[in-house]
Design a protein around this motif. Structure first.
Motif: not given
Length: 325
Positions: A119-145
């Protein structure tokens, strides 16, 4: 208020787990589309991703532990052993979480991919919360893309694990709400009936449940943080009435109407107060009649006494007259 909000969220998660069954859209397994394939590294066809150099996994573990390839933890194994999990459809504007909890020696790293690419898209990365130490990723404000395949790549120098989630989206819809003021508090007497009413506003209600909150050793919540509850009734109607017949003191307490959709829920509580039966009290008419009867008995006794005295007086007068003659 913050604590109450947390309690409601915990309750919501707990009830959603109880309410969903195999085959529900939000947790259904689907076959991967033919055009999608996990990246070559997940299929064992390449030692690295296409866009990276040789990965440095560090030194051998020196803590005495036995080296091992990555493996899913016990809490994640049953879920992640499924070939692929379909999440959604999630309404636009909501958030979604993907989790791939794993372990290994040395501890593996985790990388998240979308449709097989990092994942490298700036728009997606700006809405993501990466927590490698907790093994999860959150995507906020989902869009159809954001719809697509999300793969967690878990690896150390001894092996690779992959798991893919498929995210689908849909247009946003009005949030589920409950009729204001319902259910309402009730006060009844032991032995009588009570009822609570609930109405939900939703275009795709999955269920409505009536709950009774319980206490165990003076606490409403168990060690796991979930509330002690009894599910009294479940329906798929948007309007329902909970009937309680011949209530006792044990029926008193907190009752909740809980309604759930695919991605959100609404919750409202009301209290049932149960009063003891009052002792039988005579009405004013009964009191008046009782008093009249007492007075009549008293007058009857007085009249009887007067009659006796008059009779004795007559005898005395007639006796004296006879002696005089």
């Amino acid at each position: 208020m913050q604590r109450n909000g947390l309690i409601f969220r915990l309750l919501g998660v707990f009830l959603l787990l109880l309410s969903f069954h195999p085959g529900d859209i939000s947790a259904s397994t689907i076959e991967p589309p033919r055009e999608f394939q996990e990246p070559p590294i997940c299929r064992g066809e390449s030692p690295r991703l296409d866009d990276e150099d040789d990965e440095d996994f560090g030194d051998e573990p020196d803590d005495g532990s036995i080296p091992s390839a990555p493996f899913w933890t016990v809490s994640a194994k049953g879920r992640l052993d499924i070939e692929r999990i379909h999440i959604g459809p999630v309404p636009v504007g909501n958030s979604v979480e993907f989790r791939c909890q794993a372990s290994g020696h040395p501890l593996p790293s985790i990388t998240w991919l979308k449709n097989g690419k990092r994942i490298t898209e700036p728009d997606v990365l700006s809405r993501m919360r990466l927590r490698p130490e907790h093994w999860y990723i959150v995507i906020r404000n989902i869009t159809h893309s954001d719809r697509g395949n999300y793969t967690c790549l878990v690896r150390n120098r001894y092996g690779v694990l992959c798991h893919t989630y498929y995210l689908s989206t849909e247009d946003a819809h009005p949030r589920l709400t409950l009729e204001e003021g319902l259910p309402a508090n009730q006060t009844v007497v032991v032995g009588s009936d009570a009822e609570f009413t609930c109405k939900a506003y939703s275009t795709r209600l999955l269920f409505m449940q009536w709950l009774k909150h319980n206490e165990v050793n003076g606490s409403k919540f168990g060690p796991d943080g979930y509330p002690y509850i009894t599910i009294l009734k479940t329906t798929n109607k948007t309007f329902d009435v909970l009937h309680l017949h011949n209530v006792t003191a044990e029926d008193a307490g907190e009752y909740s109407c809980y309604a759930g959709e695919k991605t959100n829920f609404a919750f409202r509580s009301a209290w049932l107060t149960v009063l003891p039966k009052e002792p039988l009290v005579q009405s004013d008419t009964e009191d008046l009649a009782s008093g009249f009867n007492v007075l009549r008995d008293l007058l009857d006794r007085r009249l009887l006494s007067l009659e006796r005295r008059l009779s004795e007086l007559e005898k005395h007068v007639f006796g004296a007259k006879n002696r005089h003659n």
